[in-house]
Enzyme design. Structure first.
Site, PDB file in Angstrom:
ATOM      1  CG  LEU A   1      -2.117   0.962   1.082  1.00  0.00           C
ATOM      2  CD1 LEU A   1      -3.027   0.580  -0.074  1.00  0.00           C
ATOM      3  CD2 LEU A   1      -2.907   1.027   2.379  1.00  0.00           C
ATOM      4  CB  CYS A   2       3.959   2.295   1.761  1.00  0.00           C
ATOM      5  SG  CYS A   2       5.096   0.963   1.432  1.00  0.00           S
ATOM      6  CB  THR A   3       4.600   0.665  -3.506  1.00  0.00           C
ATOM      7  OG1 THR A   3       5.669   0.106  -2.772  1.00  0.00           O
ATOM      8  CG2 THR A   3       5.033   0.909  -4.945  1.00  0.00           C
TER       9      THR A   3
ATOM     10  CG  ASN B   1       3.425   7.217   0.429  1.00  0.00           C
ATOM     11  OD1 ASN B   1       2.510   8.030   0.442  1.00  0.00           O
ATOM     12  ND2 ASN B   1       3.649   6.361   1.405  1.00  0.00           N
TER      13      ASN B   1
END
Lengths: 444, 535
Positions: A211-213, A216
């Site tokens: 999810l962070c990829t 962000n």
């Protein structure tokens, strides 16, 4: 028509050659006789699970191999994108039950064939239903469904008091799978050879993006699409309903937003086809591979039902990207298989004072041995039942949600505690036994 | 203001119908398929199963050649013959049933035997992109094979008998651009930098970056940085041996590790990936053998006015390889742990260079075409781009003629015959079976009371055949016995296995994608095993 006469019809000449003549490679128990063809034509009962790419082929293949009493089960209706390979369906059938159309077509084409369709999920059928079949053959694209039916055939096994398996309770399971130009076929003799659960690590993990990829540092068009699907859709909820990957309007909205996001980051390559592929997790499929894998499975069903040849032992891989390649090997049983070995599953706990119920659920979902989807947990404390967490029933979920953050100690779970786990991947509950590494629970 | 959002394209019904396969061979592959013409000789169960898997994905048209009438036995094995059609033309009934599968496909039939057509209609088979033959007798096969070899039409011959299957592809020359290899290591070219890449990579000093920045640096940058350091310490040489690569890995680990909350050392994901690249991506890949073979092929070296655009592009590629020693780049990077901006920047640098190389090949190829006196449109920029993107996958088959294989007095099976369990023995038996049919006009074991005598007869024929080829091997009786047990039976499910396989080979031949069989495939459904032989 008189069934005893039917086996003498000329149309069965081909089958009679291999069923009424001895062969050097037939099963040791094979005794060539006209009775075998009679058995196939009049009493042998088969179940096909799935009426899609593999299912249509399986139905045709098995009906052409003389089997008349075939049940076929599928919960889906026909979609336009099925027509490039699911050859029993026509344009006019779009929106109608796959099982029903397939059954009707084959009953019309093959004289005397009595295919019975079931337009429902496999979970809606009980043990009595599954027990009636001589062989069950699967053409599924879902791993949880495969695991469920595998659990079902294992649960139908009978063992006597000495733990000896009653051979007559074995229902062989033949399973096929395809992806693009690759496929596999296998024969499972429940309780005897490796079951689906024994070889769970053979399935490649599903592609997921952190999810962070996605949020962000997107780099691929897929990252942009996933962001729109997972973050923007729930936030903006443009149509006031849940996302439906089959709704063209929804897809168009996703496509627009994904293109927008990609251009913000200078990422190229968001196409409508890719959006659809990512959102629906589409697996490429083509008629030829389905034909091959289904026919390998059907050949194995024929061997199992007639003993005219020894069956596949027990796994075959097929790939025709580069020439035509097959590889056959014996997949091994797992000693502590959670489904087909009669041993309780141990779960060792480092510190029951720190470990939370949610940690146990996390292990059940991520541990390669369990790979559950959405497990529900109950147990018995001081002789009375206690529901720890049930995610699938809204009211109970609400009531038990607070348990997730409690430690095992707070929940009153002890060393050796047996927890009953239910999940979509298994028709019967699984019992896991907690073993505490440090037994320093304060006595209440 | 942001640029206007492009409208989502409404998908056509055809795109929706073929969606699952377009994801495999693309719109360009589909177009070739839709323009193709396929001929099937003999609408046996195997024949119609092959056509089924070609009609469904949407070939342009098919023609069935079959002089037989539908029998009751046919109905028992062939799904594409209806119950009430006994006595009707098999070609006609099968054509009607197959056309039902896909309204986009055209189909017709000729109610004549292939033998008759070969004798009476000149050039009939020449008009097809592929000809498929099932249960061909030697008498038909040999002249057909010779004829198609001469006019360069690919021929696929298939047989399904009992639990055995055989597929033979005869193709004079076949070239593949897109082979769809399963996995390839990324092509980073860190030993063959060009100015733009060098400028970017050398602008980043890993050891001066802050903790947060360093965790977002693309692995390629990390690898380049430490590779340079390594080279400085080792006289400008790249690490080659395992030990040398380990040394480089240690350098990367030293800088990339950090502490997690529990005093344990962990490695940032981008450093982890850089380590991974050390094994495979430090040096530029050598030109693969299958590409080198093509570049040295006579058709590449000596172009004529009749050279295809493929060979002209290969010739241009050959010039580039000669002068630069490398193949053009794909222009895409695999996903790697990195911030968006760095990744996109890097991706663009690789893409530009790939574009630049493709343009250079395009100029060379256009020049070659002009020099040959060919029209300008012979080579298009798009074709060249596609060609360059897949230049490491290029593949060439020069096949052999079936008639030669049959008329050869010696067949080199030595290496295959050494293994007593080799499926080559089934090939030998099937060749014997064809002779048996020629001689006795029946399958061995066709009559229930003739199985035993036929085993002896077939063994005799096979012994003679092996003798002719110069072998003294004795076949295991049981395999000959098994084939006689079949008595010519065609089992539907076995034909379906073979049908799917053969159809896929036809698709490969038509689309010039994926590597076709070269050239003989034997399937053993008794043991669910297979083998491929080059004869």
């Amino acid at each position: 028509m008189d069934e005893t006469k039917e086996s003498l019809q000329k149309r069965w000449t081909h089958l009679r050659k291999v069923l009424e003549r001895p062969g050097p490679f037939s099963h040791p128990e094979f005794e060539p006789s006209p009775d075998i063809l009679d058995f196939i034509l009049s009493s042998c009962k088969l179940l096909i699970i799935g009426a899609g790419g593999l299912g249509c082929e399986l139905l045709k293949d098995l009906a052409m191999m003389g089997f008349k009493h075939i049940h076929i089960i599928d919960m889906d209706v026909i979609d336009l994108s099925n027509l490039n390979r699911q050859f029993l369906f026509r344009h006019k059938d779009i929106g109608v039950s796959k099982a029903e159309v397939a059954a009707k077509y084959v009953n019309g084409r093959i004289q005397g064939c009595q295919v019975v369709p079931h337009y429902c999920t496999i979970q809606e059928k009980d043990e009595e239903f599954y027990r009636q079949f001589h062989v069950i053959v699967c053409g599924l694209d879902s791993i949880p469904a495969r695991r469920w039916i595998n659990g079902m055939v294992v649960s139908l096994l009978n063992y006597d008091d000495a733990g000896i398996l009653d051979q007559s309770s074995i229902i062989p399971l033949v399973d096929g799978g395809t992806e693009g130009f690759k496929g596999n076929a296998r024969v499972v003799l429940p309780g005897i050879t490796a079951c689906v659960e024994c070889t769970l690590d053979l399935y490649p993990p599903q592609v997921t993006y952190p999810l962070c990829t996605i949020a962000n540092t997107p780099r691929l068009p897929e990252h942009c699409i996933e962001y729109v699907k997972l973050v923007q859709w729930p936030k903006e909820n443009p149509f006031g309903v849940a996302l439906d990957g089959d709704d063209a309007q929804h897809l168009m909205w996703l496509h627009e937003k994904a293109v927008e996001r990609a251009s913000q980051f200078n990422i190229q390559g968001v196409t409508f086809r890719l959006v659809q592929g990512v959102v629906k997790n589409i697996i490429p499929a083509v008629a030829s591979t389905n034909a091959v894998v289904a026919a390998v499975c059907a050949t194995e069903v024929f061997k199992l039902a007639t003993s005219c040849c020894t069956p596949l032992n027990n796994f075959m891989v097929f790939n025709d990207v580069d020439g035509i390649y097959t590889y056959t090997y014996e997949a091994e049983r797992k000693e502590n298989c959670i489904v087909c070995c009669n041993v309780p599953q141990m779960l060792s706990i480092e510190d029951p004072g720190k470990m939370k119920l949610s940690d146990i659920i996390e292990i059940l979902c991520s541990d390669p041995k369990f790979q559950m989807k959405n497990p529900g947990l109950t147990t018995t404390i001081n002789g009375s039942n206690k529901t720890l967490y049930i995610p699938t029933i809204e009211a109970i979920e609400k009531r038990t949600r607070e348990n997730l953050n409690k430690t095992l100690q707070d929940l009153g779970l002890n060393d050796g505690q047996e927890i009953v786990v239910a999940d979509i991947t298994t028709p019967t509950s699984l019992i896991i036994k907690l073993t505490f590494k440090t037994v320093d629970i304060e006595m209440g | 203001m942001s640029s206007p959002i492009p409208k989502s394209p409404e998908q056509s019904d055809k795109n929706k119908k073929y969606d699952r396969q377009l994801r495999l061979w693309g719109d360009h592959g589909q177009k070739l398929l839709e323009n193709s013409k396929v001929c099937l000789i003999n609408a046996t169960a195997l024949g119609t199963e092959i056509l089924k898997s070609l009609v469904l994905p949407g070939i342009g048209s098919f023609t069935i050649v079959d002089g037989e009438k539908v029998t009751e036995e046919d109905i028992g094995s062939n799904f594409f013959l209806e119950n009430e059609t006994v006595g009707a033309s098999r070609a006609q009934v099968a054509t009607q049933c197959l056309l039902e599968l896909n309204p986009d496909v055209r189909g017709d039939y000729i109610d004549e035997s292939a033998e008759h057509i070969i004798a009476n209609t000149e050039n009939f088979f020449k008009n097809f992109d592929v000809v498929i033959g099932t249960v061909l007798s030697e008498k038909t096969l040999i002249p057909l094979s010779k004829h198609l070899w001469e006019c360069e039409v690919p021929l696929i011959v298939c047989r399904s008998i009992g639990f055995l299957g055989y597929i033979r592809l005869q193709i004079k020359e076949h070239t593949v651009i897109e082979a769809h290899p399963d996995s390839e290591s990324p092509d980073l070219r860190l030993d063959k930098l060009w100015p733009a890449l060098e400028e970017y990579l050398s602008s980043i000093n890993i050891e001066q970056l802050g903790r947060k920045e360093i965790s977002h640096v693309p692995p390629v940058v990390i690898l380049y940085y430490f590779l340079n350091k390594y080279k400085n310490d080792h006289g400008g040489n790249l690490p080659e041996t395992r030990e040398e690569k380990e040394l480089l890995k240690e350098m990367i680990k030293d800088v990339g590790k950090s502490e997690d909350g529990n005093n344990r050392l962990i490695l940032e994901e981008n450093f982890e990936q850089a380590l991974h690249y050390v094994n495979t991506c430090v040096a530029t890949r050598a030109i693969p053998n299958h590409v080198q073979t093509i570049l040295e092929d006579d058709n590449c070296v000596n172009l004529t006015q009749h050279s295809s655009s493929f060979w002209i592009m290969c010739s241009a590629l050959r010039e580039m390889v000669k002068s630069e020693g490398v193949l053009p780049m794909k222009g895409t990077l695999p996903d790697m742990a990195s911030d968006t901006h760095s990744f996109v920047t890097l991706q663009n640098i690789y893409q530009k260079q790939a574009q630049h190389q493709a343009e250079s090949i395009y100029r060379r190829a256009s020049q070659i075409a002009r020099d040959l006196g060919l029209p300008q449109e012979t080579i298009t920029e798009n074709d060249v781009k596609y060609f360059c993107k897949h230049s490491s996958e290029l593949y060439l088959i020069r096949g052999s003629c079936i008639a030669d294989e049959y008329e050869k007095t010696s067949l080199d099976l030595t290496s295959y015959l050494e293994d007593p369990d080799s499926l080559i023995f089934y090939y030998v038996i099937l060749r014997g079976l064809e002779r048996f049919i020629n001689e006795f006009n029946a399958y061995p074991g066709q009559m229930d009371d003739q199985v035993e005598p036929d085993i002896l007869k077939l063994k005799g024929i096979i012994g003679k055949l092996l003798n002719e080829w110069g072998y003294s091997h004795v076949l295991r009786d049981e395999k000959v016995h098994e084939v006689c047990r079949y008595g010519g039976a065609e089992l539907h499910s076995v034909s379906s296995i073979l049908g799917g396989c053969a159809a896929q080979e036809v698709i490969k031949v038509i689309t010039n994608q994926y590597k076709p069989l070269n050239n003989t495939f034997i399937y053993d459904a008794i043991n669910s095993t297979s083998a491929t032989f080059c004869l």
